[in-house]
Design a protein around this motif. Structure first.
Motif, PDB file in Angstrom:
ATOM      1  N   LEU A 167      44.350 -84.021  53.157  1.00  0.00           N
ATOM      2  CA  LEU A 167      43.270 -84.424  52.253  1.00  0.00           C
ATOM      3  C   LEU A 167      43.557 -83.858  50.865  1.00  0.00           C
ATOM      4  CD1 LEU A 167      40.507 -85.860  52.015  1.00  0.00           C
ATOM      5  CD2 LEU A 167      39.456 -83.632  52.498  1.00  0.00           C
ATOM      6  N   LEU A 168      43.555 -84.730  49.856  1.00  0.00           N
ATOM      7  CA  LEU A 168      43.897 -84.330  48.491  1.00  0.00           C
ATOM      8  C   LEU A 168      42.722 -84.355  47.523  1.00  0.00           C
ATOM      9  CD1 LEU A 168      47.241 -86.317  48.278  1.00  0.00           C
ATOM     10  CD2 LEU A 168      46.967 -83.846  48.626  1.00  0.00           C
ATOM     11  N   ALA A 169      41.713 -85.179  47.807  1.00  0.00           N
ATOM     12  CA  ALA A 169      40.570 -85.283  46.888  1.00  0.00           C
ATOM     13  C   ALA A 169      39.320 -85.634  47.684  1.00  0.00           C
ATOM     14  CB  ALA A 169      40.835 -86.335  45.816  1.00  0.00           C
ATOM     15  N   THR A 170      38.175 -85.237  47.115  1.00  0.00           N
ATOM     16  CA  THR A 170      36.899 -85.394  47.792  1.00  0.00           C
ATOM     17  C   THR A 170      35.794 -85.668  46.774  1.00  0.00           C
ATOM     18  OG1 THR A 170      35.449 -84.324  49.420  1.00  0.00           O
ATOM     19  CG2 THR A 170      36.425 -82.898  47.723  1.00  0.00           C
ATOM     20  N   SER A 171      34.641 -86.109  47.258  1.00  0.00           N
ATOM     21  CA  SER A 171      33.452 -86.244  46.417  1.00  0.00           C
ATOM     22  C   SER A 171      32.243 -85.867  47.258  1.00  0.00           C
ATOM     23  CB  SER A 171      33.303 -87.682  45.883  1.00  0.00           C
ATOM     24  OG  SER A 171      32.822 -88.553  46.892  1.00  0.00           O
ATOM     25  N   PRO A 172      31.115 -85.556  46.627  1.00  0.00           N
ATOM     26  CA  PRO A 172      29.936 -85.166  47.412  1.00  0.00           C
ATOM     27  C   PRO A 172      29.461 -86.256  48.382  1.00  0.00           C
ATOM     28  CG  PRO A 172      29.657 -84.508  45.124  1.00  0.00           C
ATOM     29  CD  PRO A 172      30.893 -85.372  45.179  1.00  0.00           C
ATOM     30  N   ALA A 173      29.501 -87.516  47.968  1.00  0.00           N
ATOM     31  CA  ALA A 173      28.984 -88.595  48.809  1.00  0.00           C
ATOM     32  C   ALA A 173      29.978 -89.039  49.875  1.00  0.00           C
ATOM     33  CB  ALA A 173      28.583 -89.787  47.943  1.00  0.00           C
ATOM     34  N   TYR A 174      31.256 -89.039  49.527  1.00  0.00           N
ATOM     35  CA  TYR A 174      32.307 -89.508  50.432  1.00  0.00           C
ATOM     36  C   TYR A 174      33.442 -88.483  50.420  1.00  0.00           C
ATOM     37  CZ  TYR A 174      30.139 -94.057  51.110  1.00  0.00           C
ATOM     38  OH  TYR A 174      29.276 -95.065  51.463  1.00  0.00           O
ATOM     39  N   PRO A 175      33.478 -87.604  51.428  1.00  0.00           N
ATOM     40  CA  PRO A 175      34.426 -86.483  51.374  1.00  0.00           C
ATOM     41  C   PRO A 175      35.897 -86.866  51.466  1.00  0.00           C
ATOM     42  CG  PRO A 175      33.194 -86.458  53.436  1.00  0.00           C
ATOM     43  CD  PRO A 175      32.589 -87.516  52.586  1.00  0.00           C
ATOM     44  N   HIS A 176      36.208 -88.029  51.983  1.00  0.00           N
ATOM     45  CA  HIS A 176      37.611 -88.446  52.081  1.00  0.00           C
ATOM     46  C   HIS A 176      37.934 -89.417  50.947  1.00  0.00           C
ATOM     47  CE1 HIS A 176      37.189 -87.478  56.607  1.00  0.00           C
ATOM     48  NE2 HIS A 176      37.483 -86.402  55.899  1.00  0.00           N
ATOM     49  N   GLN A 177      38.408 -88.896  49.833  1.00  0.00           N
ATOM     50  CA  GLN A 177      38.688 -89.694  48.638  1.00  0.00           C
ATOM     51  C   GLN A 177      40.173 -89.978  48.446  1.00  0.00           C
ATOM     52  OE1 GLN A 177      36.857 -91.285  46.347  1.00  0.00           O
ATOM     53  NE2 GLN A 177      34.904 -90.766  47.267  1.00  0.00           N
ATOM     54  N   ALA A 178      41.032 -89.113  48.915  1.00  0.00           N
ATOM     55  CA  ALA A 178      42.475 -89.343  48.779  1.00  0.00           C
ATOM     56  C   ALA A 178      43.198 -88.520  49.835  1.00  0.00           C
ATOM     57  CB  ALA A 178      42.971 -88.962  47.390  1.00  0.00           C
ATOM     58  N   PHE A 179      44.271 -89.110  50.378  1.00  0.00           N
ATOM     59  CA  PHE A 179      45.082 -88.366  51.325  1.00  0.00           C
ATOM     60  C   PHE A 179      46.532 -88.829  51.269  1.00  0.00           C
ATOM     61  CE2 PHE A 179      43.717 -91.917  54.080  1.00  0.00           C
ATOM     62  CZ  PHE A 179      44.876 -92.242  54.771  1.00  0.00           C
ATOM     63  N   ARG A 180      47.375 -87.990  51.820  1.00  0.00           N
ATOM     64  CA  ARG A 180      48.801 -88.296  51.970  1.00  0.00           C
ATOM     65  C   ARG A 180      49.157 -88.139  53.441  1.00  0.00           C
ATOM     66  NH1 ARG A 180      50.999 -83.849  50.095  1.00  0.00           N
ATOM     67  NH2 ARG A 180      51.567 -83.158  52.160  1.00  0.00           N
ATOM     68  N   VAL A 181      50.005 -89.033  53.906  1.00  0.00           N
ATOM     69  CA  VAL A 181      50.574 -88.909  55.242  1.00  0.00           C
ATOM     70  C   VAL A 181      52.078 -89.001  55.080  1.00  0.00           C
ATOM     71  CG1 VAL A 181      50.826 -89.993  57.499  1.00  0.00           C
ATOM     72  CG2 VAL A 181      48.584 -89.825  56.460  1.00  0.00           C
ATOM     73  N   GLY A 182      52.781 -88.051  55.658  1.00  0.00           N
ATOM     74  CA  GLY A 182      54.221 -88.020  55.460  1.00  0.00           C
ATOM     75  C   GLY A 182      54.529 -87.694  54.011  1.00  0.00           C
ATOM     76  N   ARG A 183      55.652 -88.168  53.556  1.00  0.00           N
ATOM     77  CA  ARG A 183      56.085 -87.858  52.198  1.00  0.00           C
ATOM     78  C   ARG A 183      55.730 -88.941  51.193  1.00  0.00           C
ATOM     79  NH1 ARG A 183      60.711 -87.987  48.940  1.00  0.00           N
ATOM     80  NH2 ARG A 183      61.759 -89.509  50.249  1.00  0.00           N
TER      81      ARG A 183
END
Length: 160
Positions: free
Chosen positions: A76-92
């Motif tokens: 998990l790379l970024a979040t917000s109060p309303a929606y905690p999953h805002q950005a993610f990376r999988v692998g490289r």
């Protein structure tokens, strides 16, 4: 494709599709997240080759109501109060962001011509909501486009 390190970048629906393809649940959130809203970095963003070094929080264009669980093995790379999953990376090389980094002024103006988008914005933001959203977008557009260029160019540098 993720295991084979095929580069993937997904925004909004694209991040939801990436999460789903990796076995995570995609579902309707409690309420729409629409507007120019801040997104916050997680500690993992500090060492990420794409997300590191930005001054957080960042203004982002949000226009969704669906969300997702974080896939197994995702960072998990970024979040917000309303929606905690805002950005993610999988692998490289596989990244997903819930917000829009790809929108420029011409695209925003084109969205304003779509009756369903006007109705959607007005239903969430009230009468005239799309006009206010476009005004807010224009006020933050340069920063958001600079972020988009930074994120995309760093991502491309990983695999080009």
């Amino acid at each position: 494709a993720v295991r084979a390190e095929v580069p993937f970048w997904g925004s909004c629906l694209g991040v939801q599709l990436l999460a789903s393809a990796l076995g995570a649940r995609v579902y309707r959130g409690e309420s729409p997240e629409v507007g120019i809203l801040p997104v916050y970095a997680t500690p993992a963003a500090d060492s990420d080759p794409v997300f590191s070094g930005l001054a957080w929080p960042r203004p982002t264009l949000q226009w969704h109501q669906d969300t997702f669980d974080l896939p197994d093995g995702a960072t998990l790379l970024a979040t917000s109060p309303a929606y905690p999953h805002q950005a993610f990376r999988v692998g490289r090389l596989s990244y997903g962001v819930q917000f829009h980094v790809e929108v420029d002024e011409a695209m925003a103006d084109a969205w304003a011509e779509v009756p369903a988008y006007v109705a959607s914005a007005d239903s969430v933001l009230g009468p005239g909501g799309l006009g206010r959203l476009l005004g807010d977008f224009r006020a933050s557009m340069r920063n958001m486009q600079a972020d988009g260029r930074t994120l995309f160019s760093r991502w491309v540098d990983l695999w080009a």
